[in-house]
Motif scaffolding. Structure first.
Motif, PDB file in Angstrom:
ATOM      1  N   ARG A  17      77.232  18.731  56.763  1.00 45.04           N
ATOM      2  CA  ARG A  17      75.891  19.180  57.140  1.00 45.04           C
ATOM      3  C   ARG A  17      75.718  19.252  58.658  1.00 45.04           C
ATOM      4  O   ARG A  17      75.015  20.121  59.173  1.00 45.04           O
ATOM      5  N   THR A  18      76.346  18.314  59.365  1.00 38.29           N
ATOM      6  CA  THR A  18      76.177  18.270  60.822  1.00 38.29           C
ATOM      7  C   THR A  18      77.201  19.109  61.580  1.00 38.29           C
ATOM      8  O   THR A  18      77.045  19.328  62.788  1.00 38.29           O
ATOM      9  N   ALA A  19      78.237  19.584  60.886  1.00 36.17           N
ATOM     10  CA  ALA A  19      79.324  20.319  61.550  1.00 36.17           C
ATOM     11  C   ALA A  19      78.851  21.517  62.362  1.00 36.17           C
ATOM     12  O   ALA A  19      79.314  21.719  63.493  1.00 36.17           O
ATOM     13  N   PRO A  20      77.940  22.371  61.848  1.00 39.84           N
ATOM     14  CA  PRO A  20      77.514  23.533  62.646  1.00 39.84           C
ATOM     15  C   PRO A  20      76.915  23.157  63.989  1.00 39.84           C
ATOM     16  O   PRO A  20      76.949  23.953  64.934  1.00 39.84           O
ATOM     17  N   LEU A  21      76.375  21.931  64.100  1.00 41.53           N
ATOM     18  CA  LEU A  21      75.795  21.485  65.369  1.00 41.53           C
ATOM     19  C   LEU A  21      76.822  20.757  66.223  1.00 41.53           C
ATOM     20  O   LEU A  21      76.995  21.081  67.405  1.00 41.53           O
ATOM     21  N   THR A  22      77.517  19.782  65.625  1.00 41.86           N
ATOM     22  CA  THR A  22      78.451  18.976  66.407  1.00 41.86           C
ATOM     23  C   THR A  22      79.693  19.756  66.830  1.00 41.86           C
ATOM     24  O   THR A  22      80.333  19.396  67.822  1.00 41.86           O
ATOM     25  N   ARG A  35      82.766  30.855  59.382  1.00 41.90           N
ATOM     26  CA  ARG A  35      82.012  30.188  60.435  1.00 41.90           C
ATOM     27  C   ARG A  35      82.902  29.976  61.657  1.00 41.90           C
ATOM     28  O   ARG A  35      84.120  29.813  61.531  1.00 41.90           O
ATOM     29  N   SER A  36      82.256  29.962  62.823  1.00 43.31           N
ATOM     30  CA  SER A  36      82.974  29.766  64.076  1.00 43.31           C
ATOM     31  C   SER A  36      82.622  28.406  64.678  1.00 43.31           C
ATOM     32  O   SER A  36      81.506  27.902  64.498  1.00 43.31           O
ATOM     33  N   PHE A  37      83.583  27.845  65.438  1.00 43.89           N
ATOM     34  CA  PHE A  37      83.413  26.511  66.011  1.00 43.89           C
ATOM     35  C   PHE A  37      84.092  26.440  67.374  1.00 43.89           C
ATOM     36  O   PHE A  37      84.859  27.333  67.752  1.00 43.89           O
ATOM     37  N   ARG A  38      83.859  25.338  68.068  1.00 40.87           N
ATOM     38  CA  ARG A  38      84.537  25.118  69.345  1.00 40.87           C
ATOM     39  C   ARG A  38      85.984  24.693  69.144  1.00 40.87           C
ATOM     40  O   ARG A  38      86.795  24.711  70.063  1.00 40.87           O
ATOM     41  N   GLY A  39      86.329  24.337  67.935  1.00 42.34           N
ATOM     42  CA  GLY A  39      87.698  23.962  67.599  1.00 42.34           C
ATOM     43  C   GLY A  39      87.759  23.476  66.166  1.00 42.34           C
ATOM     44  O   GLY A  39      86.725  23.309  65.502  1.00 42.34           O
ATOM     45  N   VAL A  54      91.780  21.232  60.798  1.00 46.31           N
ATOM     46  CA  VAL A  54      90.860  21.238  59.652  1.00 46.31           C
ATOM     47  C   VAL A  54      89.505  21.831  60.034  1.00 46.31           C
ATOM     48  O   VAL A  54      88.909  21.442  61.042  1.00 46.31           O
ATOM     49  N   CYS A  55      89.024  22.747  59.216  1.00 44.94           N
ATOM     50  CA  CYS A  55      87.712  23.345  59.455  1.00 44.94           C
ATOM     51  C   CYS A  55      86.639  22.249  59.378  1.00 44.94           C
ATOM     52  O   CYS A  55      86.573  21.518  58.383  1.00 44.94           O
ATOM     53  N   PRO A  56      85.776  22.131  60.372  1.00 41.85           N
ATOM     54  CA  PRO A  56      84.737  21.093  60.345  1.00 41.85           C
ATOM     55  C   PRO A  56      83.733  21.270  59.208  1.00 41.85           C
ATOM     56  O   PRO A  56      83.098  20.303  58.799  1.00 41.85           O
TER      57      PRO A  56
END
Length: 247
Positions: A17-22, A35-39, A54-56
């Motif tokens: 739940r928090t991954a999109p923010l953290t 989805r995209s992330f910083r890593g 691993v995808c967050p």
């Protein structure tokens, strides 16, 4: 043990739940959850810890992201069930369910979140019961992998397909069933892991069972730039071992 498992499951839900923010950012992209992330998160423990793995959000690993690209590619497997998914990965399940048209069965030896329980070396299904099979990173933990592959071949329909992925970390496959690389503690019902180290001869092992085998690699599915962005520009992504049972 049940309390620890519930706690672990709760932590996973919270992390998701928090991954999109953290993990907010645009450096990498997971094609599985789109989805995209910083890593990507680390995977494994030291000294074998892998960065950017691993995808967050959906927990897809390098091999899952590579396989998903194949499953959704124009050159991927044709849809149609019934489909058998061994030791099901949650991130891949929706795509396999879609490919199966809903005619989808999950199985494992000990897990409780599956439809059926059985030993892969003695599958309790009739010949040609399934049109497709997905079994990823399981065979290295089976006492007799050739017997297990023979069973998978038996329950597959002529013209059907199977994806049998394994970690390939050596030139030639070496069995070490008497000295597993990972042993379970007393009271843990799960079998010991890594009873063999697979080599680049795995496709030949599948072929010896009767499969017509094609090994699909990252270069077959994505540009170099895309591989970096998807986090599959690493040996940990492996290959997709796609086998077809001759008609």
């Amino acid at each position: 043990m049940p309390i620890l498992k519930r706690l672990e499951a709760g932590l996973r839900r919270l992390r998701r739940r928090t991954a999109p923010l953290t993990w907010a950012g645009n450096a990498v992209h997971c094609p599985v959850c789109d989805r995209s992330f910083r890593g990507f998160r680390f995977a494994g423990n030291k000294p074998a810890r892998r960065p950017n793995a691993v995808c967050p959000y959906c927990a897809a690993r390098e091999r899952d992201r590579l396989t998903f690209l194949f499953l959704t590619s124009a050159d991927g497997p044709t849809p149609g069930g019934p489909l058998l998914h061994i030791a099901p990965e949650a991130c891949i399940q929706p795509r396999l369910y879609e490919l199966a048209g809903g005619d989808y069965v999950t199985a494992d030896l000990v897990r409780t979140d599956v439809d059926e329980h059985f030993d892969l070396m003695a599958i309790p299904h009739a010949d040609a019961a399934f049109r497709a099979i997905y079994c990823s990173h399981v065979l290295q933990d089976v006492a007799d992998d050739l017997r297990a592959m023979g069973e998978l071949f038996r329950v597959l329909q002529p013209g059907g397909w199977a994806i049998l992925n394994v970690p390939v970390t050596a030139q030639v496959t070496v069995d070490h069933r008497d000295a597993p690389l990972r042993t379970r503690s007393r009271g843990d019902r799960r079998p010991h892991e890594h009873l063999r180290t697979y080599g680049h001869d795995f496709a030949q092992r599948m072929g010896a069972i009767g499969f017509e085998v094609r090994a699909v690699r990252a270069d077959d599915l994505a540009t170099r730039e895309e591989q970096v962005r998807y986090g599959i520009d690493t040996p940990a992504a492996g290959s997709v071992h796609f086998g077809v049972k001759p008609r």
